[in-house]
Structure formats: C-alpha cells, structure tokens
Design a protein around this motif. Sequence first.
Motif, short mmCIF file in Angstrom:
data_model
loop_
_atom_site.label_atom_id
_atom_site.label_comp_id
_atom_site.label_asym_id
_atom_site.label_seq_id
_atom_site.Cartn_x
_atom_site.Cartn_y
_atom_site.Cartn_z
N PHE A 112 0.85 -1.19 0.00
CA PHE A 112 0.00 0.00 0.00
C PHE A 112 0.89 1.24 0.00
O PHE A 112 2.09 1.16 0.25
N GLU A 113 0.27 2.38 -0.32
CA GLU A 113 0.98 3.66 -0.31
C GLU A 113 0.24 4.60 0.64
O GLU A 113 -0.93 4.37 0.97
N ILE A 114 0.93 5.65 1.04
CA ILE A 114 0.28 6.67 1.86
C ILE A 114 0.01 7.88 0.97
O ILE A 114 0.93 8.43 0.36
N ALA A 115 -1.28 8.29 0.87
CA ALA A 115 -1.64 9.47 0.06
C ALA A 115 -1.48 10.71 0.94
O ALA A 115 -2.38 11.09 1.67
N TYR A 116 -0.29 11.32 0.86
CA TYR A 116 0.00 12.46 1.74
C TYR A 116 -0.87 13.68 1.42
O TYR A 116 -1.11 14.51 2.28
N ASN A 117 -1.34 13.74 0.19
CA ASN A 117 -2.20 14.86 -0.22
C ASN A 117 -3.67 14.60 0.11
O ASN A 117 -4.53 15.41 -0.16
N GLU A 118 -3.99 13.42 0.66
CA GLU A 118 -5.37 13.08 1.03
C GLU A 118 -5.44 12.68 2.50
O GLU A 118 -5.90 11.59 2.84
N ASN A 119 -4.92 13.55 3.34
CA ASN A 119 -5.04 13.30 4.78
C ASN A 119 -4.34 12.02 5.22
O ASN A 119 -4.78 11.36 6.17
#
Length: 602
Positions: free
Chosen positions: A469-476
């Motif tokens: 998985f990835e972390i969406a830094y631009n989506e909270n």
Amino acid sequence: MLQTLKTYFGYEQFRPLQEEIIQRIIDKKDALVLMPTGGGKSICYQLPALLLEGTAVIVSPLISLMKDQVESLRSNGIEAAALNSSNDETENANIRRACVDGKLKLLYISPERLLAEIDYLLRDMHISLFAIDEAHCISQWGHDFRPEYTQMGVLHQQFPKIPIIALTATADKITREDIIRQLHMDDPQIFISSFDRPNISLTVRRGHQAKEKNKSIGEFVRRHAGESGIIYCMSRNKTEAVAQMLQKQGIQCGVYHAGLSAQQRNETQDDFINDRIQIVCATIAFGMGIDKSNVRWVIHYNMPKSMESFYQEIGRAGRDGLPSDTILFYSLGDLILLTNFAKESGQQSSNLEKLQRMQQYAEADICRRRILLSYFGEISTKDCGNCDVCKNPPSRFDGTVIVQKALSAIVRTEQQIGTRALIDILRGSYSAEITGKGYQELKTFGVGRDIPPRDWHDYLLQMLHLGYFEIAYNENNHLKITESGKDILFGKGKATLVVIHREEPVAASKGKTKKKAIPKELPLGLPGTESEELFEALRGLRTSLANQEGIPPYIVLPDKVLHLLCAALPTTIEAFGEISGIGEYKRKKYGKEFVSLIRQFV
C-alpha cells in the motif's frame, strides 16, 4: 611532524590520511577533508598550525565548540583563544593584541566575526592557514546550511597565498563540489577517510508507540548507569516529556532546544560536558558544539530526516573509540510527519530522496553498517557483526493472512483511513472515529485482535516497505492499495513477513545501582580485566583536577587513557608519559597525582 604529535598530543603515530593532509597544508596547498566524527579532523589543522609560522585562523559555527577546542588545546600547552561575543571587551582586546604580537598559534572565530574583522584584525596578523570547520554549513545542499558561511569565499580573494583546509564529517558529492566552489579553493586535493566507526553498535526498533518507547528507554538507561548519553527528539515538547519521565526515575537529565534562552541552553551543555548530568534530551540542534569524548550512547526517539543528520548525531557517541551503543526508534507516524515536512520544504525532491534513503536504512534486513557506508560512497565487503541485523538475522514466515486482513480493512473503508484507524478496526477498538463512521459493522472489525497494536505497527511498516500500500500524503495520509497489494488480497501471490523480535525487559536490580564495569571488548588490544575500583578512583581524581581548573573532566584525560592507565599501571612519571594520548605538558602537569594514586593500588 611525529615529534610534534608526540610532544603535544601524546600519540606515537598518525591515523590514516592525517600525515598526507598535514603535509599538503605545510606545502601551502588547499585541501577538502571528509573524516568521521571522532576520526581526528582537528589534528589536521592543529598540527600544521604548530609547525608553520604565524597564527592559524579556525572558522567555527558555535561558541561552545570553540570553547571546547580552546580548552583542549590549552590543556596540551598550546596557545589558543576564541574571539566571540561571549567574551567581555577586555578579553577580546587582549586576544586581538596577542594575535597581532604573534603570541597565539590558533585563533577560533565565528563566520560573522571573521567578516567583521577581515579588513582590520586579519590584515594586521601573520596568518599561517585558514581552517573552515563543519564546512557542510557552506552548502545549501548540506544538512546544516548557514547563510553567513557562504561569504567565506572572500578569504581566498583577499588572502590568495594562504592555504585553506575545509573539514566536515558529512558531505555527499554535490555538497563537496559546492564547498569547493563557494570557497574559491585553488585545485584542492580531496581526502576522504573511511566513514566506518566499528566501535558503535547500530540498532533499530520499529513500531513502538510512546508508552513502549519510554519503557524501553528507562530500561536501557538503567542498564547503562552512570554513562553519558544523548536522546534526540523531533519536537521541543517531546524533549521536555522524555526528560521529565527520566527525572521521575531519579536520573540526572537536562533539556536542550531552541525554545529555551541562550543561558538555559549553555547551562545544560555545561552540566553535560562536566558530568553533572548524565543525559541530554535534545532537538536536532544539539550536539554539534560538543567534543565530549565519553558519550557512551545515542538514542533517536524519532527518525531523523536524512542519513547525514543521523550519521552526524550518532557520531557524538564513542569519540574515544570505546564500545558505544545507538538506538533508532522508527514508526509510521514519524515517516508521515517527516514526509509532510519534506513536501512543504523549499527543496522538496532532494529532501524526499534523503528521507527515502533514511527509511530504507531503518527498514533494512541486511547489515545496517553496509547500507550506511554505501550511502557515503564506501563499499564494505563483509557484514559488520555489530548491528541488530547481524546479531539477530531476521527469520521470515508466510504472513499472507495478516496482510490480507489489513488490506481487506483498507478496501472496506473505501481507502479513506489512516494507520491509526486501520489498527483500531483490526483490533476491534470502539474508538470515537470508528463508531462515528460505523466501521464497527465491517466484516474485518476485530479480525486482528490476537496481534498486539505495536506488532501491527511493525507489520504495516513492512507492508509499506514491500509496496502493498501507499500513503496518500495529499489526502489526509489515507492508505491506498497498490497493484501488488491487490495480488496478495485476491490470493494471486504470497506475502512473506519478518518475525518480530522484542528486546527482553531487564529487571532493575535491588539496592544501589552499581556503576557499569569497564567495557569487556576494548578495541585497544586489552583484556577487560582491569580493576573497576582503580578505574573509578582515577575518574574521581580526574574530576577533582578538572574542578580545580574549571574544565570538563575528559579534557584532563579521556576515558580511553584512564583504561590504558588501568592496564599498564605506570608507577613512574616517565612511564605515565609513555601512555598513548599523554603529551609532555600533561605528563609534567598531572603525572605526579596519577602515578601516586596508581602506586597505592599496585
């Protein structure tokens, strides 16, 4: 050169590269020197300063660092002084006069003060060389950039015939090129020493939350009773909290961060250097200004933002070459916070790249020292045997079901949750966030009750590292499943995870804590059979002498020399002077007291 080395510093031979660097400066040619902290950088300009006519001008970024170096030089019988704002005007006037009269061999000065004096004092002096210490501060690519340092290029323009030596412990290729360009160095020879510090152990602990970190640190400090250490934290509040936690356990601990007054910071540093407190809890700003040789351990409460910062900070430990420990705590929370900082910085791509390399180091399951050395362009052909991965090679297991549980929970929330909510769902926790969104109704609610929260943190770090998985830094900071994650979730592949090893808690011994014995693996070719009683007696004498002179104990004699005294047991002043690290000045000054004490034991 060797005679001067023995007379003033008490060493029989040079470390690698030192002799070549010193010869280069004596030949009035420029040099850029990369040497690890504790690798002997200062000898590279201090020795030529003694051999050349005139006064060496050393540009240094911190008053405390200058003070430390000057005290150390004077304790070896070398005339040195620091011109800075902490002196009163009379003192600075006397220093100026001594410079003009040629009575000083080394003058330490800040970049700001140097620029103010360049058309005045420096014109009236006979200068032998310029040394730019902590030279990475010059470059905007360096990890500790200081704008005033960029004006140091004026030195070669105004004093073209005086050699410049620039020194740093950490500078990648782009930073090195920038230092040379900014200083207008004239065809400098670049000397790169080994970055390996084999006496320092490297350990990473993943997935700990605040409560577990505090417990782990408390146990570690108790095992290292009486040993000096530094705990680096990301925020001011955290330094205060960790210090209070340790103080409640009766441990002498100070705080150092930018929110304190200059006086408070100086007091903490002074107490630490003089062994009045055992530990400093600090933000990353602390450490550059100390040459304290007997720091036995460094803990990173949070992950640093780059390998340069990490290397510089762990380099505070074991400067005397004796065994020293480092621990890095690493969590998803740190990674998310540091990524956001990097994205908001002026050099987003560079800072994200540096953070990614730091993350790879923390998540590695191969020898950590090899990764660290490789970052600085040094290839090691064998594992170090002194990091947690070498000591406890990871064992793996089929973690497909664990990964599927986590990925399923992410999908069922439509990929709208962060790590904390994900762990709450897996653990079946009825937190406000979970019940507010009705997540307790999900099929995956509570399917991971059998796994403790901190193990879930560790497994999620592994899954992130494996690319599930990835972390969406631009989506909270919401978690998003990748294509390879989907393969695992839908049974098209298997996921292998690393077995989690937790350090075993050590029960505190009842009664008075005994100070830890001399390290059993002295890298001095000595067996660890010295008398602990004699070592403590020598430490006591050292402290007494230091207090009389108003200098830190390690400047009188470092721990390494005390260990050598315990092993060699010199009973004459001549034999005392033969110990490595004791020059003529210290032999005459301290020989009688130390020999007298050793005779009592012999």
